[in-house]
Design an enzyme around this catalytic site. Sequence first.
Site, PDB file in Angstrom:
ATOM      1  N   GLN A  22       0.800  -1.229   0.000  1.00 15.05           N
ATOM      2  CA  GLN A  22       0.000   0.000   0.000  1.00 15.05           C
ATOM      3  C   GLN A  22       0.832   1.278   0.000  1.00 15.05           C
ATOM      4  O   GLN A  22       0.321   2.340  -0.340  1.00 15.05           O
ATOM      5  CB  GLN A  22      -0.954  -0.003   1.204  1.00 15.05           C
ATOM      6  CG  GLN A  22      -2.026  -1.070   1.086  1.00 15.05           C
ATOM      7  CD  GLN A  22      -2.914  -1.142   2.315  1.00 15.05           C
ATOM      8  OE1 GLN A  22      -2.583  -1.809   3.279  1.00 15.05           O
ATOM      9  NE2 GLN A  22      -4.034  -0.456   2.301  1.00 15.05           N
ATOM     10  N   GLU A 161      -4.945 -10.210   8.990  1.00 14.05           N
ATOM     11  CA  GLU A 161      -6.337 -10.496   8.649  1.00 14.05           C
ATOM     12  C   GLU A 161      -6.539 -11.702   7.725  1.00 14.05           C
ATOM     13  O   GLU A 161      -7.175 -11.591   6.673  1.00 14.05           O
ATOM     14  CB  GLU A 161      -6.998  -9.262   8.025  1.00 14.05           C
ATOM     15  CG  GLU A 161      -6.958  -8.057   8.947  1.00 14.05           C
ATOM     16  CD  GLU A 161      -7.774  -6.877   8.437  1.00 14.05           C
ATOM     17  OE1 GLU A 161      -8.201  -6.897   7.277  1.00 14.05           O
ATOM     18  OE2 GLU A 161      -7.993  -5.935   9.217  1.00 14.05           O
TER      19      GLU A 161
HETATM   20  C1  BGC Z   1      -6.257  -3.886   6.173  1.00 13.14           C
HETATM   21  C2  BGC Z   1      -5.596  -2.675   5.574  1.00 13.14           C
HETATM   22  C3  BGC Z   1      -6.663  -1.753   4.971  1.00 13.14           C
HETATM   23  C4  BGC Z   1      -7.559  -1.314   6.087  1.00 13.14           C
HETATM   24  C5  BGC Z   1      -8.622  -0.308   5.697  1.00 13.14           C
HETATM   25  C6  BGC Z   1      -7.542  -3.610   6.883  1.00 13.14           C
HETATM   26  O1  BGC Z   1      -8.476  -4.549   6.469  1.00 13.14           O
HETATM   27  O2  BGC Z   1      -5.355  -4.601   6.966  1.00 13.14           O
HETATM   28  O3  BGC Z   1      -4.670  -3.092   4.625  1.00 13.14           O
HETATM   29  O4  BGC Z   1      -6.129  -0.702   4.263  1.00 13.14           O
HETATM   30  O5  BGC Z   1      -8.194  -2.419   6.656  1.00 13.14           O
HETATM   31  O6  BGC Z   1      -9.574  -0.844   4.853  1.00 13.14           O
END
Ligand code: BGC
Length: 417
Positions: A22, A161
């Site tokens: 990201q 996650e």
């Molecule tokens: C993830 C991030 C994501 C964030 C916001 C999480 O699910 O780990 O990579 O940018 O949420 O959506």
Amino acid sequence: MMTELPLFREDFLWGAATSAHQVEGNNINSDLWIAEHIQPTLFVEPSLDACDHYHRFPSDIRLLADLGLNTYRFSIEWARVEPERGHFSGAALDHYRRMLEACRENGVKAMVTLYHFSSPRWFAGMGGWEARGAADLFVRYAERVARHMGDSIAVASTFNEPNLPALLEWVPKTGIPLTTLFQMRRKAAKAIGTGTFGCFFLGDPRKLEQTMIAAHHRARAAMKACPGSYPIGLNISLQDEQAVGAKSKRDTKCAKVYHAWMDAANASDFLGVQVYTRCRVGKSGDLAPEEGVELTQMGYEFWPEALETCLRYAAGRVSVPLYVTENGIASEDDSRRIEYIRRAVAGMANCVADGLDIRGYIHWTLMDNFEWIFGYRPKFGLLTRDRHIKPSAHYLGEIARSHGASLAAAVRQNRLK
Ligand code: BGC
């Protein structure tokens, strides 16, 4: 009666998080880079240079420290460390070692994630997490990283996650026709030159769960045998699941998307809790946001209280310490982020007051970045992409510097109004 909010312990971790794909930019050897550049694609735009954090990390980490934060959570990119199956890049490993050194030089603890959604293209090309031998490959990579830099890591998570595909069942919700999805998969497989494209986001939740839990335990054991001594756990995505109606599917859903991962974390050193919102669950599954509730740029309900509920839920199921490894909102209006942080951290403070073992609060995210299929539109950052400091960054920094005391004062003041 007014109760004083507790002050957090001196070694409490206050920080901000990013993930490699990201923010780094030009992660060209990853499966997601391919997915971003084929047609049709699920991505509204490609990541390209992202935030160029790959080169700008020294000043980014300095900035984080100057704000008053004592922890930086970032991920190591498998696609860079092992660009071809079995071939490890010493230069990439050294790069991440330099990031750890930059943390140390700035008095910042490094919280490292080994896998944050993206995989090397060769891994996707062999079928990803659903392929035979996937766990062995991850364990070998994790062991390499730990051997190279374990002595400088403060906290490590194997997976970010891993329960997301199960939680979101997101493909149907996007409205993207299945034919487009199959077409994308076929094209991506062709671009890699194999017959398959095993991207994490598109994986079968049940199959992922089995393999990734095994990979987590084995990677943790391999890492423990390397230099350094640091807790190793995993971070899961949690929502405040609220039952609506007598026949709500809430409990079935919780059992399906959380429990196995919580058990895995419970047999490790900690559970990382990542919370953004609540979800109302009725008799046929997840319900749409409630009428009248403020929505964030992601379409989620603005619900900072979800953090407290989720921490209590997690603490009811695991006996290992908890870290909040992600929490935040997507908004162009930074005053909403301040309000969100204020209420979320106050909720966490209530949990600490009740004796829950919570060791850190890591905000998502340090800077506006590439929000996966949604591209650069959602703004989750404490900083803008060009590193302009938003007021919320100073607000969180002040909470961190005072170990929660400044927030306690603000909350008391607010209650008195
Ligand atoms: C993830 C991030 C994501 C964030 C916001 C999480 O699910 O780990 O990579 O940018 O949420 O959506």
